[in-house]
Enzyme design. Structure first.
Site, short mmCIF file in Angstrom:
data_model
loop_
_atom_site.label_atom_id
_atom_site.label_comp_id
_atom_site.label_asym_id
_atom_site.label_seq_id
_atom_site.Cartn_x
_atom_site.Cartn_y
_atom_site.Cartn_z
N ARG A 227 152.63 62.46 116.38
CA ARG A 227 151.85 63.12 117.43
C ARG A 227 151.66 64.58 117.08
O ARG A 227 152.56 65.22 116.50
CB ARG A 227 152.58 63.04 118.78
CG ARG A 227 152.37 61.73 119.53
CD ARG A 227 150.93 61.56 119.98
NE ARG A 227 150.71 60.34 120.75
CZ ARG A 227 150.28 59.17 120.24
NH1 ARG A 227 150.04 59.04 118.95
NH2 ARG A 227 150.07 58.13 121.03
N GLU A 255 142.99 67.06 119.91
CA GLU A 255 142.16 66.11 119.16
C GLU A 255 140.82 65.91 119.86
O GLU A 255 140.81 65.72 121.08
CB GLU A 255 142.90 64.78 119.01
CG GLU A 255 144.16 64.93 118.15
CD GLU A 255 144.94 63.62 117.94
OE1 GLU A 255 144.57 62.59 118.54
OE2 GLU A 255 145.90 63.65 117.18
N HIS A 274 143.55 60.50 113.12
CA HIS A 274 144.37 59.68 114.04
C HIS A 274 143.92 58.20 113.97
O HIS A 274 143.70 57.57 115.00
CB HIS A 274 144.29 60.23 115.47
CG HIS A 274 145.40 59.74 116.36
ND1 HIS A 274 145.90 60.45 117.41
CD2 HIS A 274 146.13 58.57 116.35
CE1 HIS A 274 146.86 59.77 118.02
NE2 HIS A 274 147.02 58.62 117.38
O1 LIG Z 1 148.51 56.72 118.47
C1 LIG Z 1 148.60 55.60 118.92
O2 LIG Z 1 149.38 55.30 119.86
C2 LIG Z 1 147.80 54.53 118.26
O3 LIG Z 1 146.90 55.09 117.35
C3 LIG Z 1 147.03 53.75 119.23
O4 LIG Z 1 146.25 54.64 119.93
P1 LIG Z 1 144.78 54.19 120.38
O5 LIG Z 1 144.96 53.19 121.45
O6 LIG Z 1 144.08 55.41 120.83
O7 LIG Z 1 144.17 53.62 119.14
#
Ligand SMILES: O=C(O)[C@H](O)COP(=O)(O)O
Length: 312
Positions: A227, A255, A274
């Protein structure tokens, strides 16, 4: 049958499972605050991606009974607001570990072997780059994994297969697996590491700040697929312009990151959007698991180990 809100883009397999379940649902592919306003009053369950679900939004769903995260991190969900109403929040468990751990391993390898710089040198005709001796093997080097849960353990197995010595730091783990040497002092672990990879939830404090980064060896590699907010990004940029070797950064404090982000101008920073858990395989597994968790909840058979908040 309870009504669902799918908040964010979902792999077609998840939608198919939902369509066959008999539940009615709203599918809001690109969720915005405005679309929440419209759909939340009907929602008795929400399948949610990483966009925020705050207290005000939760208050707009009087019939809400379950929130199901499409993923494992839940820092964007106001857990206290759910707790106050006894609404469970569940995650998908182990289904994204392979995608994220592979992405972290890829970033460790790409940073050590300077993959992006090599690609750019080749395309630009700078063939002499090959004699620069700026690349490093990972075999024999020490990897420090910070956060030794599902994903950290998956990475440990892969790093060992690459011949790395693996250490890990996680004060919360009681069942320490025989995959990594336990480190009890983070700074000591960082001093000994050739690479560090973060695998912990977003905390309310920075884990790698200026002093932690300063403790790392010259040439060391920093990887974050966990994160944003866990690393002081400005301090990382300064350290990369100084003693650190390279970084692989997949998550950001804000982000998407702004175009003038301090890491964007650094050739030794490899950046990804991400997307570690969004391999085709992972996206399908997360979609199926996040929908199945809602179906299981209403059938009274949701695995309690997937519920992450305190509900009595
Ligand atoms: O960071 C996360 O928890 C995973 O990438 C899943 O996130 P998302 O549902 O936004 O893809």
């Amino acid at each position: 049958m309870p009504h669902l809100l799918v908040a964010g883009k979902l792999h077609p397999s998840g939608l198919k499972l939902l369509q066959g379940s008999g539940h009615s649902f709203d599918y809001v592919e690109a969720i915005t605050e405005a679309s929440y306003q419209e759909a939340l009053p009907r929602a008795e369950a929400i399948v949610i991606r990483t966009q925020p679900l705050g207290a005000a939004s939760i208050a707009k769903a009087p019939g809400l009974q379950i929130v199901s995260r499409h993923g494992v991190g839940y820092d964007a969900v106001d857990v206290a607001a759910l707790n106050a109403r006894g609404i469970p929040l569940c995650i998908v468990g182990d289904v994204n570990s392979a995608g994220v751990a592979e992405h972290a391993m890829m970033l460790i390898l790409a940073a050590s072997h300077r993959l992006i710089a090599a690609d750019r040198a080749t395309r630009s005709g700078n063939w002499a780059w090959r004699n620069g001796l700026q690349t490093h093997e990972v075999a024999g080097k020490t990897l420090l994994i910070v956060g030794f849960g599902r994903i950290g353990r998956h990475l440990a197995g892969m790093a060992r297969a690459f011949g790395m010595k693996v250490a890990a730091y996680d004060p919360y783990v009681t069942d320490w697996p025989d995959l990594a040497t336990r480190v009890t002092d983070l700074t000591e672990g960082l001093r000994a590491a050739d690479a560090v990879s973060l695998h912990l939830p977003r905390a309310d404090r920075v884990i790698l700040g200026a002093s932690e980064l300063a403790a790392m060896k010259p040439g060391a590699v920093v990887v974050n697929t966990a994160r944003g907010g866990l690393i002081d990004e400005a301090a990382l940029a300064r350290a990369l312009a100084g003693h650190l070797g390279a970084a692989g950064i997949e998550v950001f404090d804000a982000e998407p990151p702004a175009q003038d982000h301090p890491l964007f101008g650094l050739e030794n920073a490899i950046l990804t959007p991400h997307n570690a858990a969004l391999t085709v395989e992972c996206a399908e597994r997360m979609a199926l698991a996040s929908v199945q968790n809602v179906l299981d909840f209403f059938a009274g058979r949701l695995d309690p180990s997937l519920i992450v908040n305190k509900v009595s």
